[in-house]
Write a protein that holds these residues in place. Structure first.
Motif, PDB file in Angstrom:
ATOM      1  N   ASN A 196       0.818  -1.197   0.000  1.00 50.48           N
ATOM      2  CA  ASN A 196       0.000   0.000   0.000  1.00 50.48           C
ATOM      3  C   ASN A 196       0.864   1.264   0.000  1.00 50.48           C
ATOM      4  O   ASN A 196       0.576   2.233  -0.722  1.00 50.48           O
TER       5      ASN A 196
ATOM      6  N   ARG B  36       2.258   1.917  -3.486  1.00 56.70           N
ATOM      7  CA  ARG B  36       1.224   2.485  -4.354  1.00 56.70           C
ATOM      8  C   ARG B  36       0.961   3.946  -4.001  1.00 56.70           C
ATOM      9  O   ARG B  36       0.834   4.799  -4.886  1.00 56.70           O
ATOM     10  N   GLU B  37       0.871   4.235  -2.705  1.00 55.10           N
ATOM     11  CA  GLU B  37       0.583   5.602  -2.274  1.00 55.10           C
ATOM     12  C   GLU B  37       1.707   6.562  -2.651  1.00 55.10           C
ATOM     13  O   GLU B  37       1.485   7.770  -2.803  1.00 55.10           O
TER      14      GLU B  37
ATOM     15  N   GLN C  53       3.930   2.071  -9.596  1.00 58.47           N
ATOM     16  CA  GLN C  53       3.141   0.928 -10.039  1.00 58.47           C
ATOM     17  C   GLN C  53       3.652  -0.323  -9.338  1.00 58.47           C
ATOM     18  O   GLN C  53       4.859  -0.470  -9.110  1.00 58.47           O
TER      19      GLN C  53
ATOM     20  N   ARG D 275      -7.506  -6.867  -7.100  1.00 58.58           N
ATOM     21  CA  ARG D 275      -8.204  -5.827  -6.336  1.00 58.58           C
ATOM     22  C   ARG D 275      -7.871  -5.889  -4.846  1.00 58.58           C
ATOM     23  O   ARG D 275      -7.698  -4.858  -4.199  1.00 58.58           O
TER      24      ARG D 275
ATOM     25  N   CYS E 205      -5.201  -6.779  -3.270  1.00 57.48           N
ATOM     26  CA  CYS E 205      -3.867  -6.263  -2.940  1.00 57.48           C
ATOM     27  C   CYS E 205      -3.558  -4.940  -3.624  1.00 57.48           C
ATOM     28  O   CYS E 205      -2.455  -4.438  -3.508  1.00 57.48           O
ATOM     29  N   ARG E 206      -4.512  -4.408  -4.378  1.00 56.69           N
ATOM     30  CA  ARG E 206      -4.363  -3.129  -5.074  1.00 56.69           C
ATOM     31  C   ARG E 206      -3.187  -3.148  -6.052  1.00 56.69           C
ATOM     32  O   ARG E 206      -2.478  -2.150  -6.209  1.00 56.69           O
TER      33      ARG E 206
ATOM     34  N   ASP F 207      -1.498  -2.986  -9.693  1.00 55.64           N
ATOM     35  CA  ASP F 207      -1.856  -2.339 -10.954  1.00 55.64           C
ATOM     36  C   ASP F 207      -2.140  -3.382 -12.032  1.00 55.64           C
ATOM     37  O   ASP F 207      -2.899  -3.122 -12.967  1.00 55.64           O
TER      38      ASP F 207
ATOM     39  N   TRP G 217      -5.642  -6.461 -15.463  1.00 54.25           N
ATOM     40  CA  TRP G 217      -5.373  -5.103 -15.014  1.00 54.25           C
ATOM     41  C   TRP G 217      -6.691  -4.340 -14.957  1.00 54.25           C
ATOM     42  O   TRP G 217      -7.702  -4.789 -15.499  1.00 54.25           O
TER      43      TRP G 217
ATOM     44  N   GLY H  98     -12.704   1.645 -14.005  1.00 58.14           N
ATOM     45  CA  GLY H  98     -12.460   0.680 -12.948  1.00 58.14           C
ATOM     46  C   GLY H  98     -12.799  -0.748 -13.283  1.00 58.14           C
ATOM     47  O   GLY H  98     -12.915  -1.592 -12.382  1.00 58.14           O
TER      48      GLY H  98
END
Length: 263
Positions: free
Chosen positions: A41, A44-45, A49, A66, A68-69, A71, A83, A88
């Motif tokens: 996280n 990503r923040e 990527q 989704r 684990c967020r 890309d 992807w 979304g």
């Protein structure tokens, strides 16, 4: 391999993204620990990527994308990719059409009794029903890790039967064509994210641990092995440039911390 601490800060600062294996790289004893999820996280923040490149099955990749967020997720060493596209919605790519995949599956299932004739205790991996491109055999997931010589014999037998073979830390894979993490990553970055390979080699790091990561280690100058990679070095054609102090998920957290500290 150099210690991770010797990875130049300016190279870490210029990164655009991270490609990462999952089993025994993100996971520890099969689990994604809270520190790893926090590290993903945080990456990503920070604007990076994060793309998973795994030997795990296609129908694991969909929820992981989704949850684990990520890309993107490349599954089965390149047989499929997923992807998030416009609005979304999940987008996907498969190595062949459904009819061809069904034919390949029948041929792979016919391989099972042949392999068991040579290796009677060999078991098909638990996640086999969730795969669309290859067939995996358990060499260390739910059993004690098999000796290197046994794994080499399994791979040789797969190839003798006309299939392509590779091994991760937990599975031996048989496939109808040479699925490759590196080739699949190159295509995905170019076609989906508009990143050419020359740029990717400069601005993406890869983190992995085992045999099916060898071409990634060879291709990406900023390739890092979590410490358990040392156990697989005899099976690797190329070693990573850097290695962490810790194994598995804790090693990935080391990598994430090193990157974030430079930004």
């Amino acid at each position: 391999m150099k210690p991770l601490a010797e990875w130049p800060r300016e190279q870490r600062r210029e990164l655009r993204g991270i490609l990462t294996d999952i089993d025994d790289t993100l996971t520890t004893a099969g689990a994604l620990t809270p520190p790893v999820l926090q590290a993903l996280n945080a990456l990503r923040e920070s604007g990076l990527q994060v793309i998973a490149v795994t030997g795990r099955p296609t129908y694991w990749a969909m929820p992981l994308l989704r949850l684990c967020r990520f890309d993107a997720v490349i599954a089965e060493n390149g047989a499929s990719a997923f992807w998030i596209g416009e609005q979304g919605r999940m987008q996907s790519r498969f190595y062949a059409d459904e009819t061809s995949r069904r034919q390949h599956r029948m041929a792979l299932e016919a391989l099972v009794p042949v392999l068991r004739g040579r290796f009677p205790q060999l078991q098909v991996a638990d996640d086999a029903p969730l795969r669309i491109g290859d067939l995996a055999f358990d060499i260390g997931e739910n059993i004690p890790p098999l000796p290197e010589a046994t794994v080499a014999g399994i791979l040789a037998c797969i190839r003798e039967q006309g299939f392509h073979a590779t091994a991760s830390s937990i599975h031996a894979h048989a496939a109808p064509m040479p699925f490759c993490k590196q080739a699949a990553s190159e295509r995905l970055l170019r076609d989906v994210f508009g990143v050419g390979d020359e740029t990717a080699r400069l601005q993406y790091a890869f983190v992995g641990d085992s045999g099916n990561d060898a071409r990634m280690f060879a291709h990406y100058p900023q390739a890092i092995g979590v410490a358990n990679v040392r156990r697989h070095l005899p099976l690797l054609d190329a070693a990573p440039a850097y290695v962490t102090v810790s194994e598995c998920g804790a090693g990935f957290v080391e990598v994430a911390d090193a990157i974030l500290a430079s930004r």
